[in-house]
Enzyme design. Structure first.
Site, PDB file in Angstrom:
ATOM      1  N   TYR A  84       0.841  -1.204   0.000  1.00  0.00           N
ATOM      2  CA  TYR A  84       0.000   0.000   0.000  1.00  0.00           C
ATOM      3  C   TYR A  84       0.866   1.239   0.000  1.00  0.00           C
ATOM      4  O   TYR A  84       2.013   1.233   0.457  1.00  0.00           O
ATOM      5  CB  TYR A  84      -0.982   0.015   1.174  1.00  0.00           C
ATOM      6  CG  TYR A  84      -0.381   0.274   2.545  1.00  0.00           C
ATOM      7  CD1 TYR A  84      -0.416   1.550   3.111  1.00  0.00           C
ATOM      8  CD2 TYR A  84       0.172  -0.758   3.296  1.00  0.00           C
ATOM      9  CE1 TYR A  84       0.096   1.785   4.372  1.00  0.00           C
ATOM     10  CE2 TYR A  84       0.684  -0.530   4.554  1.00  0.00           C
ATOM     11  CZ  TYR A  84       0.646   0.743   5.092  1.00  0.00           C
ATOM     12  OH  TYR A  84       1.164   0.975   6.345  1.00  0.00           O
ATOM     13  N   LYS A 221     -15.458   6.111  19.397  1.00  0.00           N
ATOM     14  CA  LYS A 221     -14.677   7.322  19.132  1.00  0.00           C
ATOM     15  C   LYS A 221     -15.503   8.258  18.251  1.00  0.00           C
ATOM     16  O   LYS A 221     -16.055   7.844  17.232  1.00  0.00           O
ATOM     17  CB  LYS A 221     -13.361   6.954  18.462  1.00  0.00           C
ATOM     18  CG  LYS A 221     -12.365   6.281  19.398  1.00  0.00           C
ATOM     19  CD  LYS A 221     -11.184   5.690  18.652  1.00  0.00           C
ATOM     20  CE  LYS A 221     -11.556   4.367  18.016  1.00  0.00           C
ATOM     21  NZ  LYS A 221     -10.412   3.687  17.363  1.00  0.00           N
ATOM     22  N   ALA A 252      -2.580   5.209  11.679  1.00  0.00           N
ATOM     23  CA  ALA A 252      -2.407   4.426  12.915  1.00  0.00           C
ATOM     24  C   ALA A 252      -2.897   5.143  14.159  1.00  0.00           C
ATOM     25  O   ALA A 252      -2.638   4.687  15.269  1.00  0.00           O
ATOM     26  CB  ALA A 252      -0.974   3.973  13.106  1.00  0.00           C
ATOM     27  N   ALA A 253      -3.644   6.236  14.008  1.00  0.00           N
ATOM     28  CA  ALA A 253      -4.213   6.883  15.196  1.00  0.00           C
ATOM     29  C   ALA A 253      -5.134   5.915  15.926  1.00  0.00           C
ATOM     30  O   ALA A 253      -5.040   5.728  17.148  1.00  0.00           O
ATOM     31  CB  ALA A 253      -4.967   8.143  14.801  1.00  0.00           C
ATOM     32  N   GLY A 254      -6.037   5.274  15.189  1.00  0.00           N
ATOM     33  CA  GLY A 254      -6.947   4.318  15.809  1.00  0.00           C
ATOM     34  C   GLY A 254      -6.253   3.055  16.275  1.00  0.00           C
ATOM     35  O   GLY A 254      -6.607   2.485  17.311  1.00  0.00           O
ATOM     36  N   ASP A 255      -5.240   2.612  15.528  1.00  0.00           N
ATOM     37  CA  ASP A 255      -4.515   1.396  15.901  1.00  0.00           C
ATOM     38  C   ASP A 255      -3.763   1.593  17.217  1.00  0.00           C
ATOM     39  O   ASP A 255      -3.738   0.702  18.069  1.00  0.00           O
ATOM     40  CB  ASP A 255      -3.518   1.023  14.802  1.00  0.00           C
ATOM     41  CG  ASP A 255      -4.144   0.980  13.427  1.00  0.00           C
ATOM     42  OD1 ASP A 255      -5.360   0.731  13.330  1.00  0.00           O
ATOM     43  OD2 ASP A 255      -3.416   1.198  12.439  1.00  0.00           O
TER      44      ASP A 255
END
Length: 312
Positions: A84, A221, A252-255
């Site tokens: 990606y 969220k 990657a904020a949520g990860d």
């Protein structure tokens, strides 16, 4: 040490560098979470399939260097990992381009070693996966995975489901809605967001979206840096602290939020404290390019010392 099984896909990552060039790394939503879990002291194994190529070798070496267990990574001769590319705008918002239709990870539920991998899930404290993970597999593969999760839960393992939704991964939104309902029904913790749920359930309020999720512990969220939590039937709201640096990349904020939340819960924090921990780590991650920030940038003492006790 508590152990988390993170199931999903890691891909080769290309991100913009100077002069119109791209730098190469690797990432994937559940892999990103596994990295941050390991850095926060929660034991994490990554469960996926890769090829027998040098890029796959490099990934496994990198995960091991982060302290992630790789014993349950299947290696498929002749296969390759997916790819990606990230583009970000001047506000740090990201856009992804994927090449992954024949990636090795898509075969994980259909291998000779699949039964052994699935039976091993009961040996973990938490199983963590996302909607992106579920989009990789066939209906038969998802059924095998859900059956294994149910067996593991009967033996005390908890299931944490992240609603990370990418429409391009699903042939039809109705199929995604059905799979989401199945995942919600067997989840102990749901890490959800309006960004993920509103495309599937448009125009619904926060309360209506929460009512779709029967799990005892739900983190929703919001579109602003805040969360609504439902725990044991009671609603709580948390607000993220103001950022100390400009947003560079929201990848990657949520990860990272998920990793800090799960790690804090495993350390004994209550859901409100765990959500605040998630906001804090995510607030640091978005101020750096790429999915994985340098180790030196990790905030110190992220898991409160008062929470370092047995899992709830």
């Amino acid at each position: 040490m508590s152990k988390v099984a993170c199931i999903g896909e890691c891909m080769v990552e290309l991100k913009r560098a100077e002069g119109g060039l791209y730098s190469r790394g690797y990432g994937g939503d559940t892999l990103n979470t596994a990295v941050y879990l390991a850095r926060l002291g929660a034991g994490a194994d990554y469960i996926t399939a890769l090829g027998d190529d040098s890029l796959s070798d490099e990934m496994i070496a990198g995960w091991a260097a982060e302290g992630i267990g790789t014993a349950r990574v299947a290696r498929l001769p002749g296969k390759l990992p997916g790819l990606y590319m990230i583009e970000t705008d001047d506000k740090g918002e990201r856009r992804f381009f994927h090449w992954r239709d024949s990636a090795a990870a898509r075969s994980l539920m259909d291998l000779p070693e699949t039964p052994e991998i699935l039976n091993a899930l009961a040996s973990y404290d938490v199983i963590y996966l996302s909607a992106i993970t579920l989009s990789l597999y066939s209906p038969k593969g998802r059924a095998r995975l859900f059956a294994a999760i149910k067996r593991a839960r009967e033996r005390g393992t908890r299931f944490a489901f992240d609603t990370n939704f990418r429409a391009r991964g699903w042939p039809d939104p109705d199929i995604a809605r059905v799979v989401f309902r199945e995942a919600f029904e067997i989840s102990d913790i749901v890490l959800a967001s309006l960004e993920d749920l509103l495309p599937l359930f448009p125009y619904e309020s926060d309360d209506e979206l929460l009512s779709r999720i029967p799990s005892a512990e739900v983190v929703l969220k919001l579109l602003k840096p805040a969360t609504v939590l439902r725990f044991e039937g009671v609603l709580h709201r948390t607000q993220a602290e103001p950022l100390r640096a400009p947003v560079v990349d929201t990848t990657a904020a949520g990860d990272s939020f998920a990793a800090a939340y799960v790690a804090a819960r495993l350390a004994g924090a209550d859901p409100v404290e765990a959500a605040r921990t998630g906001h804090r780590l995510a607030g640091v991650v978005v101020c750096h390019p790429g999915a994985i920030i340098p180790r030196a940038a990790m905030p110190p003492d992220l898991i409160p010392a008062t929470s370092r006790k047995a899992s709830p």
